[in-house]
Design a protein around this motif. Structure first.
Motif, PDB file in Angstrom:
ATOM      1  N   LYS A 162       0.996  -1.244   0.057  1.00  0.00           N
ATOM      2  CA  LYS A 162       0.046  -0.174  -0.018  1.00  0.00           C
ATOM      3  C   LYS A 162       0.817   1.103   0.144  1.00  0.00           C
ATOM      4  O   LYS A 162       1.981   1.364   0.835  1.00  0.00           O
ATOM      5  N   LEU A 163       0.709   2.121  -0.910  1.00  0.00           N
ATOM      6  CA  LEU A 163       1.357   3.455  -0.813  1.00  0.00           C
ATOM      7  C   LEU A 163       1.119   4.403   0.193  1.00  0.00           C
ATOM      8  O   LEU A 163      -0.156   4.211   0.799  1.00  0.00           O
ATOM      9  N   LYS A 164       1.984   4.899   1.006  1.00  0.00           N
ATOM     10  CA  LYS A 164       1.693   5.585   2.121  1.00  0.00           C
ATOM     11  C   LYS A 164       0.931   6.883   2.017  1.00  0.00           C
ATOM     12  O   LYS A 164       0.664   6.955   0.757  1.00  0.00           O
ATOM     13  N   LYS A 165       0.184   7.342   2.872  1.00  0.00           N
ATOM     14  CA  LYS A 165      -0.386   8.494   2.809  1.00  0.00           C
ATOM     15  C   LYS A 165       0.476   9.838   1.964  1.00  0.00           C
ATOM     16  O   LYS A 165       1.513   9.846   2.326  1.00  0.00           O
ATOM     17  N   GLY A 166      -0.182  10.449   1.037  1.00  0.00           N
ATOM     18  CA  GLY A 166       0.359  11.548   0.502  1.00  0.00           C
ATOM     19  C   GLY A 166       1.516  11.144  -0.787  1.00  0.00           C
ATOM     20  O   GLY A 166       2.090  11.770  -0.959  1.00  0.00           O
ATOM     21  N   VAL A 167       1.273   9.685  -0.939  1.00  0.00           N
ATOM     22  CA  VAL A 167       2.191   9.196  -1.862  1.00  0.00           C
ATOM     23  C   VAL A 167       1.318   8.644  -3.109  1.00  0.00           C
ATOM     24  O   VAL A 167       0.231   8.050  -2.573  1.00  0.00           O
ATOM     25  N   TYR A 168       1.477   8.781  -4.251  1.00  0.00           N
ATOM     26  CA  TYR A 168       0.527   8.625  -5.327  1.00  0.00           C
ATOM     27  C   TYR A 168       1.062   7.995  -6.489  1.00  0.00           C
ATOM     28  O   TYR A 168       2.403   7.646  -6.507  1.00  0.00           O
ATOM     29  N   ILE A 400       9.246  23.935  -2.307  1.00  0.00           N
ATOM     30  CA  ILE A 400       8.875  22.724  -2.627  1.00  0.00           C
ATOM     31  C   ILE A 400       8.544  22.179  -0.867  1.00  0.00           C
ATOM     32  O   ILE A 400       9.252  22.231  -0.242  1.00  0.00           O
ATOM     33  N   THR A 401       7.317  21.664  -1.026  1.00  0.00           N
ATOM     34  CA  THR A 401       6.999  21.244   0.212  1.00  0.00           C
ATOM     35  C   THR A 401       6.285  19.654   0.243  1.00  0.00           C
ATOM     36  O   THR A 401       5.546  19.187  -0.483  1.00  0.00           O
ATOM     37  N   ASP A 402       6.508  18.946   1.298  1.00  0.00           N
ATOM     38  CA  ASP A 402       5.932  17.703   1.292  1.00  0.00           C
ATOM     39  C   ASP A 402       4.436  17.590   1.647  1.00  0.00           C
ATOM     40  O   ASP A 402       4.096  18.345   2.636  1.00  0.00           O
ATOM     41  N   PRO A 403       3.669  17.194   0.758  1.00  0.00           N
ATOM     42  CA  PRO A 403       2.152  17.210   0.882  1.00  0.00           C
ATOM     43  C   PRO A 403       1.677  16.809   2.238  1.00  0.00           C
ATOM     44  O   PRO A 403       0.628  17.220   2.537  1.00  0.00           O
ATOM     45  N   ARG A 404       2.437  15.935   2.867  1.00  0.00           N
ATOM     46  CA  ARG A 404       1.921  15.474   4.187  1.00  0.00           C
ATOM     47  C   ARG A 404       2.002  16.210   5.440  1.00  0.00           C
ATOM     48  O   ARG A 404       1.126  16.292   6.359  1.00  0.00           O
ATOM     49  N   ARG A 405       2.443  17.393   4.995  1.00  0.00           N
ATOM     50  CA  ARG A 405       2.461  18.684   6.170  1.00  0.00           C
ATOM     51  C   ARG A 405       1.109  19.217   6.117  1.00  0.00           C
ATOM     52  O   ARG A 405       0.782  19.908   6.949  1.00  0.00           O
ATOM     53  N   LEU A 406       0.473  19.082   5.084  1.00  0.00           N
ATOM     54  CA  LEU A 406      -0.900  20.021   4.746  1.00  0.00           C
ATOM     55  C   LEU A 406      -2.152  18.749   4.453  1.00  0.00           C
ATOM     56  O   LEU A 406      -3.161  19.410   4.641  1.00  0.00           O
ATOM     57  N   LEU A 407      -1.854  17.619   4.799  1.00  0.00           N
ATOM     58  CA  LEU A 407      -2.872  16.618   4.255  1.00  0.00           C
ATOM     59  C   LEU A 407      -3.591  16.458   5.655  1.00  0.00           C
ATOM     60  O   LEU A 407      -2.882  16.204   6.637  1.00  0.00           O
TER      61      LEU A 407
END
Lengths: 407, 166
Positions: A162-168, A400-407
């Motif tokens: 399973k892909l981690k949260k924030g990974v597509y 450039i920002t890791d989307p997991r900071r905002l999800l």
């Protein structure tokens, strides 16, 4: 019996073909766009034979539509004259050619489609053999209805977990291209399989197949299943490998992948986002045949909801259908409220012709498939590639920002 | 025929920069082919010479100008360890002879005098007194190249005429 590409060609030719064979095969649809059609017209005219079947020709204006300057307008006019003269009905201007091909039902499982654009490989996600060719090939197929093909060897990319949260899907394909290198699959077919792919929705699979060419591949195929059937809303041929012999099998653990970034100027320059976070950006662009579909916009809107962007942010839905759906569901409101600019469907700034050209020393993060030097404008600008979530998060922060900071 | 030698990953922009096209007469593109990366070749290559390249020759865009420019130099063939796929097709389609051979790159040095027999799949290096075999191209591809490209080929024949040769 064989890999997906061997299965498709064997069925079409009603005889067993295998990797290495050179065959002449009928082409189900032949697509070209405003950049590649003019030279195709020239080649076809020189052959002096009638068009084999005008219903099989698809022409889309997407690379610079509506015309941004006079030279482009003249080219568009020339192509329109040809289209009118030959009564070509499959002429469209409402989005990126590859999205149009899918929406109009021209990309069918088991079919053979060629296109005058290297990202024609996108429809492989639907079990359709599709590949990019030059304009002369396109013009020849207008005259013959056929083309010659060397049946490629296949690299099987088997992804599980399973892909981690924030990974597509975009992060997965960038990581795969890093692994293979820009010429790691030249001449070859890539077959994506494994439970990660089975669990993916079609829009994610399309992102994978779209970028097969970035590793040099001829096509990027995925077997059909219930999801393919549901997506296409019709009865389809079931396309899958049968006792395939792969040149190579690469196993990937999806659970280990972090959000990925490709940095200038090669698509295989890929790193985990942690290595490059906080790099300042001048522009963010969300769209293209890779990541301009509705779900991509939805993911971006989730992050942009009630926020303001800190750098120029351009959003280009891949088609008018997607744009309309995004208007109806309020995604476009979210983008506008966040301070983004929404442009008409098409290739947008991806090919550096309009809608967001970069100046010298400017940097953009985009959801595109290529970051070659100068692709979006100045040869002294830089392009980063990432998922729509990373793009939206980076727009909010202006870096450039890791989307997991905002999800 | 004189051999010229270049390395890996020569891309379509290096083969011909977009600053040189479109132009009225594409045969002029030969004067600029490889100018930024192999100017000695650009200036001095003669009709019939052969270019020996490493891996992934012609990578990048699907634009046909790259193959058109190489053909316009007048060289008789490109022999590479490998070609990018779309360049490979474009070359055949416009009648530019190409050969894929790993061995040739190792056994031919720049300025060697060589000859090529396409039908037999044999390169002869007279300077080194060596013979190098390669897998001959399929018969119909040789015919396309000999006709000067697929457009000229299709003027006279249909692709189906070739089916028996495959």
């Amino acid at each position: 019996m064989g890999t997906i590409v061997e299965e498709i060609f064997s069925k079409k030719l009603k005889r067993k073909v295998k990797a290495g064979d050179v065959v002449i095969a009928p082409v189900d649809y032949v697509m070209s766009h405003d950049t590649t059609t003019p030279l195709a017209i020239e080649a076809w005219k020189k052959i002096k034979k009638p068009i084999f079947n005008k219903k099989k020709i698809v022409i889309v204006f997407d690379h610079y539509y509506p015309s941004p300057e006079i030279k482009s307008a003249k080219t568009h006019k020339k192509i329109r004259t040809f289209i009118k003269k030959h009564n070509i009905n499959n002429f469209f201007t409402q989005g990126v050619s590859h999205q149009i091909m899918i929406e109009k039902g021209f990309a069918v499982p088991g079919d053979i489609v060629i296109g005058g654009d290297s990202h024609t490989c996108t429809y492989g996600a639907l079990g359709c053999f599709s590949t990019g060719m030059g304009s002369t090939d396109i013009g020849c197929t207008w005259a013959t209805g056929k083309s010659w093909f060397k049946i490629p060897e296949t690299i099987n990319i088997n992804v599980s977990g399973k892909l981690k949260k924030g990974v597509y899907a975009k992060d997965l394909i960038l990581m795969i291209i890093k692994l293979l290198g820009a010429d790691g699959a030249t001449y070859k077919s890539i077959e994506f399989s494994g439970n990660t792919i089975e669990n993916m929705e079609i829009h994610e699979r399309l992102t994978l197949s779209n970028m097969a060419i970035e590793a040099g591949a001829k096509c990027g195929l995925i077997r059909t299943d219930k999801k393919t059937k549901k997506y296409l809303k019709k009865k389809i041929a079931e396309i899958f490998p049968r006792n395939p012999e792969y040149e190579k099998i690469i196993n990937i653990d999806a659970g280990k992948i972090e959000p990925q970034i490709a940095y200038p100027d090669r698509v295989d320059n890929v790193c985990d986002i942690q290595e490059i976070e906080n790099k300042k950006l001048d522009q963010v662009f969300i769209g293209t045949c890779t990541n301009g579909r509705y779900k991509d916009l939805e993911i971006a809107a989730e992050i942009l909801e009630n926020k303001k962007v800190k750098c120029r942010t351009i959003i280009v839905p891949a088609s008018n259908n997607i744009l309309k759906k995004a208007i109806d569901s309020g995604l476009i409101d979210t983008f506008i409220n966040a301070g983004a600019v929404v442009c008409n469907p098409g290739c947008g700034p991806c090919v550096g012709r309009h809608q967001g050209i970069l100046a010298k020393d400017e940097t953009a993060l985009t959801t595109m498939n290529r970051n070659f030097r100068g692709r979006m404008g100045s040869p002294d600008s830089g392009i980063f590639l990432a998922s729509p979530a990373t793009a939206a998060a980076s727009a909010v922060c202006g870096k450039i920002t890791d989307p997991r900071r905002l999800l | 025929m004189k051999a010229w030698k270049i390395g890996d990953d020569v891309n379509t922009d290096e083969i011909i920069s977009c600053r040189h096209y479109p132009r009225e007469d594409n045969s002029e593109l030969g004067r600029f082919a490889l100018e930024d990366v192999f100017n000695e070749f650009t200036e001095n290559a003669e009709k019939g010479d052969v270019l020996i390249a490493g891996d992934n020759f012609g990578c990048g865009s699907s634009r046909e100008y790259a193959a058109i420019a190489m053909k316009a130099t007048g060289i008789s063939c490109i022999i590479a360890k490998s070609f990018a796929r779309i360049f490979y097709r474009n070359a055949i389609n416009i009648g530019l002879a190409i050969i894929t051979s790993e061995n040739a790159y190792d056994k031919i040095e720049e300025n060697d005098n060589i000859s090529i027999d396409f039908n037999k799949g044999l390169i002869e290096n007279f300077t080194k007194n060596k013979k190098i075999k390669f897998d001959p191209l399929p018969e119909f591809i040789i015919q396309i190249i000999q006709k000067g490209g697929i457009v000229s080929f299709l003027k006279e024949k249909d692709l189906d005429d070739m089916t028996n040769d495959l």
